[in-house]
Write a protein that holds these residues in place. Sequence first.
Motif, PDB file in Angstrom:
ATOM      1  N   PHE A 242      -9.629   5.323  15.852  1.00 48.31           N
ATOM      2  CA  PHE A 242      -9.504   6.195  14.683  1.00 48.31           C
ATOM      3  C   PHE A 242      -8.114   6.059  14.067  1.00 48.31           C
ATOM      4  N   LEU A 243      -7.090   5.990  14.896  1.00 43.32           N
ATOM      5  CA  LEU A 243      -5.721   5.831  14.396  1.00 43.32           C
ATOM      6  C   LEU A 243      -5.533   4.468  13.728  1.00 43.32           C
ATOM      7  N   TYR A 244      -6.211   3.454  14.259  1.00 47.82           N
ATOM      8  CA  TYR A 244      -6.164   2.133  13.619  1.00 47.82           C
ATOM      9  C   TYR A 244      -6.738   2.214  12.201  1.00 47.82           C
ATOM     10  N   PHE A 245      -7.861   2.932  12.065  1.00 44.60           N
ATOM     11  CA  PHE A 245      -8.435   3.118  10.730  1.00 44.60           C
ATOM     12  C   PHE A 245      -7.450   3.835   9.815  1.00 44.60           C
ATOM     13  N   ILE A 246      -6.816   4.895  10.311  1.00 47.72           N
ATOM     14  CA  ILE A 246      -5.870   5.657   9.494  1.00 47.72           C
ATOM     15  C   ILE A 246      -4.722   4.763   9.019  1.00 47.72           C
ATOM     16  N   SER A 247      -4.239   3.898   9.902  1.00 45.77           N
ATOM     17  CA  SER A 247      -3.135   3.008   9.515  1.00 45.77           C
ATOM     18  C   SER A 247      -3.565   2.068   8.390  1.00 45.77           C
ATOM     19  N   GLN A 248      -4.796   1.565   8.455  1.00 46.50           N
ATOM     20  CA  GLN A 248      -5.303   0.688   7.395  1.00 46.50           C
ATOM     21  C   GLN A 248      -5.583   1.482   6.118  1.00 46.50           C
ATOM     22  N   TRP A 249      -6.056   2.696   6.291  1.00 43.44           N
ATOM     23  CA  TRP A 249      -6.334   3.577   5.144  1.00 43.44           C
ATOM     24  C   TRP A 249      -5.050   3.856   4.368  1.00 43.44           C
ATOM     25  N   LEU A 250      -3.964   4.128   5.085  1.00 41.77           N
ATOM     26  CA  LEU A 250      -2.682   4.378   4.425  1.00 41.77           C
ATOM     27  C   LEU A 250      -2.146   3.120   3.747  1.00 41.77           C
ATOM     28  N   GLN A 251      -2.416   1.959   4.340  1.00 42.98           N
ATOM     29  CA  GLN A 251      -1.975   0.700   3.735  1.00 42.98           C
ATOM     30  C   GLN A 251      -2.603   0.498   2.359  1.00 42.98           C
ATOM     31  N   CYS A 252      -3.827   0.972   2.200  1.00 39.96           N
ATOM     32  CA  CYS A 252      -4.498   0.843   0.899  1.00 39.96           C
ATOM     33  C   CYS A 252      -3.739   1.596  -0.191  1.00 39.96           C
ATOM     34  N   PHE A 253      -3.158   2.734   0.169  1.00 38.29           N
ATOM     35  CA  PHE A 253      -2.382   3.498  -0.800  1.00 38.29           C
ATOM     36  C   PHE A 253      -1.008   2.877  -1.024  1.00 38.29           C
ATOM     37  N   LYS A 254      -0.419   2.371   0.039  1.00 38.35           N
ATOM     38  CA  LYS A 254       0.907   1.767  -0.083  1.00 38.35           C
ATOM     39  C   LYS A 254       0.880   0.533  -0.976  1.00 38.35           C
ATOM     40  N   SER A 255      -0.257  -0.150  -1.021  1.00 33.98           N
ATOM     41  CA  SER A 255      -0.354  -1.345  -1.860  1.00 33.98           C
ATOM     42  C   SER A 255      -0.245  -1.009  -3.340  1.00 33.98           C
ATOM     43  N   TYR A 256      -0.404   0.268  -3.657  1.00 34.85           N
ATOM     44  CA  TYR A 256      -0.316   0.698  -5.048  1.00 34.85           C
ATOM     45  C   TYR A 256       1.024   1.339  -5.388  1.00 34.85           C
ATOM     46  N   GLN A 257       1.983   1.213  -4.501  1.00 35.64           N
ATOM     47  CA  GLN A 257       3.268   1.862  -4.749  1.00 35.64           C
ATOM     48  C   GLN A 257       4.045   1.227  -5.896  1.00 35.64           C
ATOM     49  N   THR A 258       3.685   0.014  -6.267  1.00 37.79           N
ATOM     50  CA  THR A 258       4.358  -0.622  -7.403  1.00 37.79           C
ATOM     51  C   THR A 258       3.984   0.061  -8.715  1.00 37.79           C
ATOM     52  N   ALA A 259       2.799   0.672  -8.727  1.00 38.48           N
ATOM     53  CA  ALA A 259       2.389   1.433  -9.913  1.00 38.48           C
ATOM     54  C   ALA A 259       2.758   2.895  -9.716  1.00 38.48           C
ATOM     55  N   SER A 260       2.809   3.621 -10.794  1.00 37.52           N
ATOM     56  CA  SER A 260       3.137   5.044 -10.683  1.00 37.52           C
ATOM     57  C   SER A 260       1.980   5.786 -10.035  1.00 37.52           C
TER      58      SER A 260
END
Length: 318
Positions: A242-260
């Motif tokens: 479950f924690l592995y999923f959460i880490s990947q889930w957060l990565q999906c949001f971090k990939s958008y940090q270049t945009a506002s």
Amino acid sequence: MQVACMAVPHNLSASTVVRAACLLTRVLANQEVENADTPLAFYKAAISHAFLLLLISMELQDKRTLAIYINEPKFLKVLHTAMESKHSVICSTAVNFLSHLLHYQMIFQHIGCDHVVRIDIEQLLQLLMNPDFDVLSAGLQLTFNLLQSKLVHPAIRLSEKGQDIISPEFLQALFIKLQAMSIKNFPGISNSSWKCLGALLHFSSTKFAEPNIHTHLATQPWTCFLICSMTRTASISGCHDFLYFISQWLQCFKSYQTASRFKMFRLVCKKERALCPSLLSETLTTLATMFLNCSDFSTVNSSTKQLIQQILNGVCTL
């Protein structure tokens, strides 16, 4: 062969295992699965014994049996056909067999092959709908390995209608199916489903050409509801997948940090009808609370601690 599967001789040499694997490969390669002229018990024993030889060879750190199996097209075809057997023992063993072949090939990446077994997406979904526990468990492990594979020339590959290009529709269907399985109260099934969900997010973000598909999957409201529900019952020491999923889930949001942040949520909410900022905030708060209320960090292994640190860093940066 049935006796050999039940009572494995001690101190088997690597050369003995290889010779037995060669013989079994030839026998199975020249047969058709569940042929009317051959007893069903033969296939159960033969496939099980061949699988056992693979496991023994890996314990002996000998790669020759693996090389023999993945370079025999007829043998691989027998295993592929056996995946659809009506007999759960044959089906689950064949699925496990193929999954382990891919797993070990990923470990020994220099072992190439000339033939590819293409697991169609419909086959995979059928496995994940099978009511038999062993078939379902094996199907989840195969799903994880297929999504994790980075091999250029794998022996087993995920395909769609004979092509290696996977559609976003299938990814969404698989994501929904795995989410439904993540709440099943069966030993191991829930954890394996979360592990596959994490692998699917990673697959869609790194190997998929469709833009924003991983964000679309990660930002579905139902995903957040499942996360919040899981945090209320999960034990930190027993929820590595479950924690592995959460880490990947957060990565999906971090990939958008270049945009506002505003642009990201406008895209997600307006065009994809997915997650709104307040729901994300609530989910992140629930995650942080789970870690704050945790009292069993002393029993957590090093890999889980590393995941927790990644998650906390991800929560703080969103």
